[in-house]
Design a protein around this motif. Structure first.
Motif, PDB file in Angstrom:
ATOM      1  N   VAL A 328       0.862  -1.189   0.000  1.00 50.99           N
ATOM      2  CA  VAL A 328       0.000   0.000   0.000  1.00 50.99           C
ATOM      3  C   VAL A 328       0.895   1.236   0.000  1.00 50.99           C
ATOM      4  O   VAL A 328       1.805   1.352   0.821  1.00 50.99           O
ATOM      5  N   THR A 329       0.633   2.164  -0.909  1.00 54.28           N
ATOM      6  CA  THR A 329       1.370   3.431  -0.976  1.00 54.28           C
ATOM      7  C   THR A 329       0.383   4.582  -0.991  1.00 54.28           C
ATOM      8  O   THR A 329      -0.791   4.421  -1.370  1.00 54.28           O
ATOM      9  N   ASP A 330       0.870   5.771  -0.573  1.00 52.55           N
ATOM     10  CA  ASP A 330       0.010   6.951  -0.586  1.00 52.55           C
ATOM     11  C   ASP A 330       0.232   7.744  -1.867  1.00 52.55           C
ATOM     12  O   ASP A 330       0.964   7.330  -2.769  1.00 52.55           O
ATOM     13  N   LEU A 336       3.274   2.440   2.837  1.00 50.18           N
ATOM     14  CA  LEU A 336       2.623   2.403   4.135  1.00 50.18           C
ATOM     15  C   LEU A 336       2.596   1.000   4.741  1.00 50.18           C
ATOM     16  O   LEU A 336       2.591   0.857   5.965  1.00 50.18           O
ATOM     17  N   ALA A 358       0.569   4.819   9.309  1.00 51.77           N
ATOM     18  CA  ALA A 358      -0.384   5.436   8.384  1.00 51.77           C
ATOM     19  C   ALA A 358      -1.299   6.406   9.125  1.00 51.77           C
ATOM     20  O   ALA A 358      -1.587   6.215  10.306  1.00 51.77           O
ATOM     21  N   GLU A 406      -6.925   1.277  -6.965  1.00 49.08           N
ATOM     22  CA  GLU A 406      -6.942   2.654  -6.461  1.00 49.08           C
ATOM     23  C   GLU A 406      -8.071   2.821  -5.456  1.00 49.08           C
ATOM     24  O   GLU A 406      -9.222   2.469  -5.741  1.00 49.08           O
ATOM     25  N   HIS A 417      -7.764  10.679   1.468  1.00 49.03           N
ATOM     26  CA  HIS A 417      -6.437  10.120   1.188  1.00 49.03           C
ATOM     27  C   HIS A 417      -6.563   9.204  -0.038  1.00 49.03           C
ATOM     28  O   HIS A 417      -7.465   8.367  -0.097  1.00 49.03           O
ATOM     29  N   GLU A 418      -5.680   9.404  -1.005  1.00 54.06           N
ATOM     30  CA  GLU A 418      -5.669   8.556  -2.196  1.00 54.06           C
ATOM     31  C   GLU A 418      -4.593   7.496  -2.015  1.00 54.06           C
ATOM     32  O   GLU A 418      -3.399   7.811  -1.933  1.00 54.06           O
ATOM     33  N   LEU A 419      -5.033   6.248  -1.959  1.00 56.38           N
ATOM     34  CA  LEU A 419      -4.141   5.124  -1.727  1.00 56.38           C
ATOM     35  C   LEU A 419      -4.085   4.228  -2.952  1.00 56.38           C
ATOM     36  O   LEU A 419      -5.023   4.187  -3.759  1.00 56.38           O
ATOM     37  N   GLU A 420      -2.986   3.522  -3.094  1.00 52.30           N
ATOM     38  CA  GLU A 420      -2.836   2.507  -4.130  1.00 52.30           C
ATOM     39  C   GLU A 420      -2.456   1.190  -3.464  1.00 52.30           C
ATOM     40  O   GLU A 420      -1.474   1.123  -2.715  1.00 52.30           O
TER      41      GLU A 420
END
Length: 436
Positions: A328-330, A336, A358, A406, A417-420
């Motif tokens: 998981v990345t921001d 994260l 996080a 996404e 918060h936009e997470l991937e």
């Protein structure tokens, strides 16, 4: 002889000369205004059987009045059509007024029900041509243009059929260049370890009349196993057959007059080339050696191609458990959490989060692996917290690159918060499950 008689004889001579000159001018005018027609025959390539009832079109572009509003335009299309007879023969004039278009060549096309549309290129007035076509195929393989060569630093780059892109990582390249000599032309191509190459010249294929993409159009499978680790090509056109290390097959058109560019940007690669090749190809991402060319050529999704490369040549595809890594990345690309886990088909799994720093808290619920009708694995998941829930539908997840989900999440202060969430398959010996 009287003067009057000499006068009439002289007048008659002048009239005869004038009439002869006028006749010559009329003949020249007809010749100039009516270029010699284009004629020929359309046959099926493999059997040489005539193709009847095909529509043959010759087109030219030039100055003329628009059919829409009558305005003078420079790119008006003039065309003539004819239908082939029972012997596949046709004859049709060059279209358009010569005084506007000159005696330039025209574009020749052939269309017949059940056969591939044939673009035979440009023909001149009076040409007598033999056109070859092949039947339409139910199967449509992916393909496009493979780019390989050397960048401006002299480093080679090759082509990956799975990724449908050029790559500097030669370990990922199915084909890459080794040497190039311009005078005389000589190019050596190398296949990845475990793969093979085979070349069949246009002459050996019996191709005597060129047509667009003809080197991909006619021969569907290599007459000999593609097993050579390298191949040196010269100025003789032909078709390259390639076997990848995963036992997948491709064919590429070698057209010396059209494949090479000395410098320029490399499509799909952040690089400028010193020397560049562009080879049109078709590729079979599933088991099988037949490579029918059926335009248009469309790329295959790299995740799908990577998974299809795992399908066995014979027998049932793998439908067992698989191991995955989740990252998981921001929005800034900061990682994260990272963890790996195993999924059993049809058995949902709940995964606690490994994210310690996080700005919000979540968990993964009902992470599920299922196999689709093609035998390819698809994953779906739910990312849940007290302030947001995200459901993701089934997606293909492969071993080469991460499949990214996404997620739009909200913290307790309702800040967005936009997470991937990136998922990638690991090999079965990747180690124990848990946070990394």
């Amino acid at each position: 002889m009287s003067g009057r008689l000499r006068f009439f004889r002289r007048l008659a001579g002048v009239l005869i000369g004038t009439l002869a000159a006028l006749a010559l001018l009329v003949w020249l005018g007809r010749w100039w205004l009516s270029p010699a027609p284009v004629s020929g025959q359309l046959v099926e390539y493999h059997s040489e059987t005539p193709v009847a009832d095909a529509v043959i079109t010759v087109s030219r572009y030039g100055w003329g009045r628009s059919e829409h509003d009558g305005q003078l335009i420079w790119d008006k299309r003039y065309k003539t059509t004819a239908t082939t007879d029972a012997e596949g023969r046709f004859r049709l004039p060059m279209p358009g007024p010569v005084w506007l278009l000159g005696r330039s060549s025209g574009r020749l096309m052939a269309e017949a029900e059940g056969f591939q549309r044939l673009d035979a290129g440009y023909v001149i007035a009076g040409a007598d041509v033999t056109l070859q076509t092949v039947a339409d195929r139910d199967e449509r393989l992916p393909g496009g243009n493979a780019y390989l060569g050397w960048d401006e630093d002299g480093q080679p780059f090759g082509w990956s059929f799975i990724d449908n892109a050029p790559t500097r990582e030669l370990a990922l390249a199915d084909l890459y260049p080794l040497e190039l000599h311009r005078e005389p032309l000589s190019v050596t191509l190398v296949v990845a370890a475990g793969g093979g190459l085979h070349f069949v010249s246009a002459e050996d294929q019996g191709i005597t009349h060129d047509s667009w993409d003809y080197l991909l159009r006619y021969l569907d499978a290599s007459p000999a196993p593609p097993s050579a680790p390298w191949l040196t090509l010269d100025d003789a056109p032909g078709t390259i057959f390639l076997r990848t290390p995963q036992d997948r097959y491709a064919k590429l058109a070698w057209e010396p007059g059209a494949v090479m560019a000395m410098t320029g940007s490399v499509p799909g690669l952040d690089a400028t080339s010193e020397r560049l090749f562009s080879l049109r190809f078709v590729y079979r991402p599933t088991p099988g050696r037949e490579l029918p060319y059926q335009p248009p050529l469309l790329p295959v999704e790299s995740v799908r191609a990577a998974l299809q490369a795992q399908l066995p040549e014979e027998g049932e595809p793998l439908t067992g458990a698989r191991v995955y890594r989740l990252v998981v990345t921001d929005a800034e690309g900061r990682e994260l959490e990272r963890q790996q886990f195993e999924l059993i088909p049809g058995v949902p799994a709940d995964l606690p989060s490994c994210a310690d720093d996080a700005p919000l808290v979540w968990r993964f619920e009902s992470v599920r692996l299922d196999y689709d009708q093609e035998g390819l694995p698809r994953l779906q998941l739910t990312m849940d917290s007290e302030t947001f829930v995200h459901h993701s539908g089934p997606r293909l997840v492969g071993p080469r690159d991460a499949t990214v989900f996404e997620v739009m999440a909200f913290d307790t202060a309702y800040r967005r918060h936009e997470l991937e969430v990136g998922l990638r398959e690991l090999n079965s010996e990747a180690g124990s499950s848990g946070c990394e």
